[in-house]
Structure formats: C-alpha cells, structure tokens
Design an enzyme around this catalytic site. Structure first.
Site, PDB file in Angstrom:
ATOM      1  N   TYR A 165       0.848  -1.201   0.000  1.00  9.46           N
ATOM      2  CA  TYR A 165       0.000   0.000   0.000  1.00  9.46           C
ATOM      3  C   TYR A 165       0.886   1.254   0.000  1.00  9.46           C
ATOM      4  CZ  TYR A 165      -2.853   3.811   1.817  1.00  9.46           C
ATOM      5  OH  TYR A 165      -3.445   5.032   1.995  1.00  9.46           O
ATOM      6  N   SER A 223      -2.961  14.290   7.098  1.00  6.04           N
ATOM      7  CA  SER A 223      -4.008  13.964   6.118  1.00  6.04           C
ATOM      8  C   SER A 223      -5.368  13.846   6.812  1.00  6.04           C
ATOM      9  CB  SER A 223      -3.656  12.629   5.445  1.00  6.04           C
ATOM     10  OG  SER A 223      -4.796  12.063   4.855  1.00  6.04           O
ATOM     11  N   GLN A 277      -4.209  18.767   5.679  1.00  8.63           N
ATOM     12  CA  GLN A 277      -4.671  18.544   4.292  1.00  8.63           C
ATOM     13  C   GLN A 277      -6.117  18.097   4.307  1.00  8.63           C
ATOM     14  OE1 GLN A 277      -4.792  14.859   2.999  1.00  8.63           O
ATOM     15  NE2 GLN A 277      -6.200  15.749   1.493  1.00  8.63           N
ATOM     16  N   ARG A 313      -4.994   0.793  -8.294  1.00  4.44           N
ATOM     17  CA  ARG A 313      -3.792   0.204  -7.683  1.00  4.44           C
ATOM     18  C   ARG A 313      -3.944  -1.306  -7.571  1.00  4.44           C
ATOM     19  NH1 ARG A 313      -4.246   4.922  -3.308  1.00  4.44           N
ATOM     20  NH2 ARG A 313      -3.890   6.619  -4.788  1.00  4.44           N
ATOM     21  N   LYS A 334      -2.614  21.468  -3.482  1.00  6.97           N
ATOM     22  CA  LYS A 334      -1.678  20.349  -3.708  1.00  6.97           C
ATOM     23  C   LYS A 334      -2.181  19.479  -4.860  1.00  6.97           C
ATOM     24  CE  LYS A 334       0.288  16.350  -1.242  1.00  6.97           C
ATOM     25  NZ  LYS A 334      -0.410  15.137  -1.662  1.00  6.97           N
ATOM     26  N   HIS A 352       0.850  13.038  -6.571  1.00  4.71           N
ATOM     27  CA  HIS A 352       0.437  12.086  -5.538  1.00  4.71           C
ATOM     28  C   HIS A 352       1.423  10.905  -5.475  1.00  4.71           C
ATOM     29  CE1 HIS A 352      -3.298  11.936  -3.067  1.00  4.71           C
ATOM     30  NE2 HIS A 352      -2.885  10.718  -2.802  1.00  4.71           N
ATOM     31  N   ARG A 366       0.559   7.913  -7.824  1.00  6.38           N
ATOM     32  CA  ARG A 366      -0.493   6.981  -7.397  1.00  6.38           C
ATOM     33  C   ARG A 366      -1.836   7.226  -8.081  1.00  6.38           C
ATOM     34  NH1 ARG A 366       0.907   4.493  -2.500  1.00  6.38           N
ATOM     35  NH2 ARG A 366      -1.118   4.554  -1.479  1.00  6.38           N
TER      36      ARG A 366
HETATM   37  C1  FMN Z   1       0.570   5.546   1.154  1.00  7.11           C
HETATM   38  C2  FMN Z   1       0.291   6.941   0.694  1.00  7.11           C
HETATM   39  C3  FMN Z   1      -0.865   7.577   1.113  1.00  7.11           C
HETATM   40  C4  FMN Z   1      -1.116   8.905   0.729  1.00  7.11           C
HETATM   41  N1  FMN Z   1      -2.213   9.554   1.227  1.00  7.11           N
HETATM   42  C5  FMN Z   1      -2.399  10.861   0.946  1.00  7.11           C
HETATM   43  C6  FMN Z   1      -3.452  11.598   1.560  1.00  7.11           C
HETATM   44  O1  FMN Z   1      -4.215  11.075   2.366  1.00  7.11           O
HETATM   45  N2  FMN Z   1      -3.582  12.909   1.222  1.00  7.11           N
HETATM   46  C7  FMN Z   1      -2.734  13.538   0.342  1.00  7.11           C
HETATM   47  O2  FMN Z   1      -2.878  14.739   0.084  1.00  7.11           O
HETATM   48  N3  FMN Z   1      -1.725  12.862  -0.246  1.00  7.11           N
HETATM   49  C8  FMN Z   1      -1.530  11.548   0.052  1.00  7.11           C
HETATM   50  N4  FMN Z   1      -0.477  10.893  -0.506  1.00  7.11           N
HETATM   51  C9  FMN Z   1       0.458  11.605  -1.406  1.00  7.11           C
HETATM   52  C10 FMN Z   1       1.576  12.287  -0.616  1.00  7.11           C
HETATM   53  O3  FMN Z   1       1.093  13.380   0.100  1.00  7.11           O
HETATM   54  C11 FMN Z   1       2.679  12.794  -1.538  1.00  7.11           C
HETATM   55  O4  FMN Z   1       2.118  13.578  -2.547  1.00  7.11           O
HETATM   56  C12 FMN Z   1       3.513  11.671  -2.158  1.00  7.11           C
HETATM   57  O5  FMN Z   1       3.733  10.630  -1.249  1.00  7.11           O
HETATM   58  C13 FMN Z   1       4.838  12.225  -2.622  1.00  7.11           C
HETATM   59  O6  FMN Z   1       5.565  11.270  -3.294  1.00  7.11           O
HETATM   60  P1  FMN Z   1       6.744  10.396  -2.622  1.00  7.11           P
HETATM   61  O7  FMN Z   1       6.071   9.362  -1.783  1.00  7.11           O
HETATM   62  O8  FMN Z   1       7.422   9.832  -3.814  1.00  7.11           O
HETATM   63  O9  FMN Z   1       7.611  11.313  -1.797  1.00  7.11           O
HETATM   64  C14 FMN Z   1      -0.211   9.564  -0.131  1.00  7.11           C
HETATM   65  C15 FMN Z   1       0.943   8.901  -0.555  1.00  7.11           C
HETATM   66  C16 FMN Z   1       1.216   7.623  -0.144  1.00  7.11           C
HETATM   67  C17 FMN Z   1       2.488   6.962  -0.588  1.00  7.11           C
END
Ligand code: FMN
Length: 382
Positions: free
Chosen positions: A30, A112, A133, A170, A257, A281, A284
C-alpha cells in the site's frame, strides 16, 4: 554535522529494505506502490535525477545554511513531511512519531484528513505548527466543521487537494483486499504472523481508525458500509467554485496540492491562494502523466514570483532535494521516505530520516559551494 545517525541505514533505500521486512506485505505494498504499471512512480525519481548541479571548488566558502523562510516561519530545512493516509496501518502511532520529529527538527508536518490521528492531537503535539490537508467534503457543513477544527487547533496552513478526482487504480491493493481495517484473509493473516513486532505493537495500540473523521462516522458500520460512507462524504473532484468559499473562510495560508500544469497554477493565483504543491500524488493517480520535476520547472519559471511553488513526488535523498530546489522549487515534501523510516525504525524513524536527509543536503551544499537555499538555482546545469 551530527554523526550520531544509526549507521545501519544511511539511505532511504536502506530504510525501505528494512521496512519491507518489518511490516506485513499488504501494508508495505500500500505504501510502496504507484498505480497501474508504476510508470509514473519510477519516472518521478529518474527524471529528478536527470538534473545536474555545478560545483564551484575554488570559490570562497564560509558556511552552508539550509534554513528556509516559508509563510512567515523560518524552517530549519527546505523539506517537510507530506500528508499520508492510513499511517497507523503501516506502524502504530506513525502520525504522532512523525509530527513530533518534525516539530523537534523545525520542519513542517502535514496531517491527512484520512490518517489515523486527529487534528486536535497533532495540533497539541506540535504546539500548533502542523499543517492540515483537507479532502473536500460533499456537504458544506462538514467542510466548515473540519476547517473550524483546524483553525481551533492553530493550524497555520490548510492544504486542499486537487489530484484525486477519482480513485487511483492500484492493482496490489485490489489483490490484497486492502480496506480499513485490513481484510482478514488467510493470506493477510499469514503476513501478519510473519511480522511479530508489527503485530504486537498493533495489538497494544489497538485498531487504527480515521481519528479526525470519527465524530462523523456512524457507529457500527461494517467495512462495506464504511467504504460507502467515505465515498458519499467526500466529493473527490475539486473546482474553482469549491475553492472560493474556502479562501473566504480560511484566515491562514491556503495551499493547493496536486498541481501538474500551468493552467491550474494560474487559477490558483487568481483564486488568491498562497502556495501550490506541484505533485502527482507520488505517482499513485495517473500512470500516464508527467513526472513532477518537468511541470515544476515550467511553473516556477512562469509563476514563481507570484506564488510559493513547492514540489513533491519521487524525492528520496538530499541530492534529490538539492536538484529540486535548483530547478526552481521554494520548498519540497516527501511522503514515502518518512514512512519507510518509521516502518523500519518505529519511534526513532522520524528523527533518523530527517537527520539523514539534512546530512545529505548539507553535504551537497558544501560540495558545490552553495551557501544558502536561494543560491541553488545558480548551480543548475541547464
Ligand atoms: C501511502 C500513501 C498515502 C497517501 N495519502 C495521501 C493523503 O491522504 N492525502 C494527500 O494529500 N496525499 C496523500 N499521498 C500523497 C503524498 O502526500 C505525496 O504527494 C507523495 O507521497 C509524494 O511522493 P513520494 O512518496 O514519492 O515522496 C499519499 C501517498 C502515499 C504513498
């Protein structure tokens, strides 16, 4: 420089490898995965690493200082902790561990909406320094209630998200039946049994919950009903009409964002936002999309003098932070790197990962003769 760092894990990759062996596979996948075929996930990091920096060896150098002013606060480093959902699934108390480490190191932590600690608890732990956020609620009353709670917790910066108009596809999570709490298939139970420390800590700490959303979730929902409740409660797609009332209501700094192009950056400026985070993100959401460093360069060039331009997605090291700052970012965020740290080292993971990134960044600055953060673009090889 502080050399007391745990010498077994001198890189985010070492932490990732350790994390893989410490937590059940469904939780690791995940955290680690992107979407579809993971193309965007890998491109994020490899495109950052195309950026090259120029050292000036015979220049006079006194000291390199990475302090960075952002929204009226001077942070100790130009990076912060990105919002991550379901953190308690990966390690119990993960949001608290990271928020405290961020506070002690004087860097920003973003909570988050859908993680496992509440606005109030994190606000208290960080003496009102944590950012929040917001996933956009369907109902205005819920939106207003959450925003008022963030204000009451002294949150200085509200981050609204635009890159989740629909779910991310995913395959691993689909295969693992990932839900909150995890579905107890035989496969998942076997994975948990193979990770005794995680299992014990999770048992002691109790099942992770969406703590900020707890007051709104009807009691006694089964998993399917909880999923439906979340779908109905959050509208997903953000637009200008939804941003306007938030701008009117929120007295602190407001950040968008998930910006991936100049048109959305321009709209953010028009709507009176204070900053944008160029982000996909962490790869993702849109596997066919650009890596973040590409639009960052264009957006920073065109709008960098009108709004704070920050970036996340793909950053895994001090040199990556340096490359991103040299490419025009005012600030950077990392998501997975910090979670690898906590999954690998538990309560010490936040402090370790921040110290490691600071040391790496300091080394780059001294190596290229960069005295302060604003000086980074002068070292960019175009
Ligand atoms: C497991 C996971 C959960 C995430 N959940 C959120 C979230 O709840 N809200 C959000 O704004 N971004 C979420 N993100 C995105 C992160 O805020 C961020 O944009 C991203 O992890 C940056 O990339 P990096 O992991 O390569 O540093 C999530 C990312 C991951 C890996």
């Amino acid at each position: 420089m502080d050399l007391s760092i745990n010498k077994k894990y001198p890189s985010v990759y070492d932490l990732r490898e350790r994390a893989k062996n410490k937590i059940p596979n469904f939780a690791f996948e995940y955290l680690d995965g992107g979407c579809n075929e993971d193309v965007n996930l890998h491109k994020n990091t490899s495109d950052i690493r195309e950026v090259e920096l120029l050292p000036y060896y015979l220049s006079k150098h006194t000291r390199s200082d990475m302090k960075t002013e952002l929204f009226g606060h001077v942070y100790d480093a130009p990076f912060g902790i990105a919002p991550v959902g379901l953190q308690g699934l990966m390690w119990p108390n993960a949001p608290e561990i990271l928020a405290k480490a961020a506070f002690e190191h004087n860097i920003p932590f973003i909570l988050s909406t859908v993680t496992t600690s509440s606005i109030e608890r994190i606000g208290e732990l960080t003496e009102g320094r944590a950012w929040f956020q917001l996933y956009h609620p369907t109902e205005d009353s819920l939106r207003d209630d959450i925003i008022n709670r963030a204000a009451a917790a002294d949150c200085p910066v509200l981050v609204i998200l635009c890159d989740v108009p629909t779910f991310g596809f995913r395959p691993r999570d689909i295969r693992n039946g990932l839900a909150m709490p995890p579905k107890m298939s035989v496969k998942n139970i076997l994975q948990i049994l193979g990770r005794p420390e995680w299992a014990l800590k999770t048992l002691v700490h109790g099942q992770p919950n969406f703590e900020t959303l707890k007051p709104y979730i009807p009691k006694g929902l089964d998993l399917k009903q909880l999923g439906k409740f979340m779908d109905q409660t959050f509208s997903g797609r953000l637009n200008e009409e939804k941003i306007k009332p938030i701008r009117d209501m929120w007295k602190g700094k407001l950040v968008l964002k998930g910006v991936s192009n100049e048109a959305d950056a321009e709209k953010a400026i028009r709507l009176g936002l204070d900053g944008i985070i160029v982000s996909n993100h962490g790869g993702r959401q849109l596997d066919a999309g650009e890596s973040t460093i590409r639009p960052l360069v264009r957006i920073a060039k065109e709008y960098g003098n009108q709004i704070k331009v920050m970036m996340d997605s793909g950053i895994r090291s001090g040199p990556d932070i340096a490359r991103t700052m040299a490419s025009g970012a005012d600030f950077t965020f990392l998501g997975r790197s910090f979670m690898y740290g906590v999954a690998a080292l538990g309560a010490k993971g936040g402090d370790h990962t921040i110290s490691l990134l600071k040391m790496e960044l300091q080394q780059v600055m001294e190596q290229i003769c960069c005295e302060n953060i604003e000086d980074f673009p002068n070292h960019l090889i175009k």
